[in-house]
Design an enzyme around this catalytic site. Structure first.
Site, short mmCIF file in Angstrom:
data_model
loop_
_atom_site.label_atom_id
_atom_site.label_comp_id
_atom_site.label_asym_id
_atom_site.label_seq_id
_atom_site.Cartn_x
_atom_site.Cartn_y
_atom_site.Cartn_z
N SER A 21 -37.63 60.79 97.82
CA SER A 21 -38.21 62.16 97.56
C SER A 21 -39.69 62.03 97.51
CB SER A 21 -37.83 62.50 96.18
OG SER A 21 -37.87 61.47 95.22
N GLY A 58 -33.58 61.21 96.86
CA GLY A 58 -32.38 60.67 96.22
C GLY A 58 -31.87 59.25 97.07
N ASN A 89 -35.32 54.29 94.22
CA ASN A 89 -34.19 54.75 93.57
C ASN A 89 -33.26 53.65 93.57
OD1 ASN A 89 -34.52 57.51 93.52
ND2 ASN A 89 -34.51 57.74 95.60
N ASP A 170 -40.73 66.58 85.63
CA ASP A 170 -39.49 65.83 85.53
C ASP A 170 -39.89 64.24 85.36
OD1 ASP A 170 -40.76 64.64 87.92
OD2 ASP A 170 -39.15 65.38 89.31
N HIS A 173 -42.06 62.68 89.75
CA HIS A 173 -42.73 63.02 91.08
C HIS A 173 -44.10 63.75 90.91
CE1 HIS A 173 -38.50 63.16 91.77
NE2 HIS A 173 -38.61 62.69 92.94
#
Length: 204
Positions: A21, A58, A89, A170, A173
């Site tokens: 991402s 992801g 991840n 979030d 990011h």
């Protein structure tokens, strides 16, 4: 959200950013994502590069490895440089470091086979995973760079990690300001990793 491959330009170096991402530009308009901003920075510096977005939100290292050959076919030509930004991840899920290392090693081996230079964008482990995990994870990237004689940009989120004003809501990011800092940091490494003939062609 799946990162879309940019159509290769007719001339100038083609850079493929294979990642998750962070590469895909999660949460941002396409023009503000990493690959678009990197392309803009390179062109502003006289390198008429196309930066193809191979980021998939992801993705673990295993998923990046699984789509490697498909992604290369989709480019339409052999890239002049690959940026490999994977592993975050795996780390966030606490997956074994040995597994992540094997997957990135396989990706780098394929690029070696195709004689594609690579810039590895490293990550750092979150402190809550413990010192043993963090030590092994953080050491993975320089070890792989040495083994494959690849360039290393030690920390993709340098200058951004831990700074709330540069991170989206979030907490993970980068926002547009954060992406600008990432690009400013990594762009010199990208320029240095590009093969000289490709760079020279772009400046003619």
């Amino acid at each position: 959200m799946v990162g879309l491959l940019a159509a290769p330009a007719a001339a100038g170096p083609l850079i493929w950013a294979l990642g998750d991402s962070l590469t895909a530009g999660y949460g941002l308009p396409p023009a503000q994502g990493f690959t678009a901003r990197l392309q803009e920075a390179l062109r502003a510096g006289g390198i008429d590069a196309t930066v193809a977005n191979g980021g998939v939100s992801g993705d673990t290292t295993a998923q990046g490895r699984a789509r490697l050959l498909w992604g290369l076919r989709g480019l339409g030509r052999v890239p002049d440089l690959a940026i490999v930004e994977l592993g975050a991840n795996d780390m966030l899920r606490g997956l074994p470091v040995a597994q992540a290392r094997a997957n990135i090693d396989a990706i780098l081996t394929e690029f070696d086979r195709r004689r594609v230079p690579v810039l590895i964008a490293g990550m750092r482990a979150a402190p809550n995973l413990g010192s043993a995990y963090a030590t092994a994870f953080d050491a993975m990237y320089p070890a792989l760079a040495r083994a494959h004689r690849a360039r290393l940009y030690s920390f993709f989120l340098a200058g951004v990690a831990g700074r709330r004003e540069l991170i989206q809501a979030d907490g993970l990011h980068p926002n547009a300001r954060g992406v600008a800092i990432i690009v400013a940091g990594i762009a010199p490494a990208v320029r240095g990793a590009l093969p000289r003939p490709a760079t020279a062609r772009a400046r003619r």
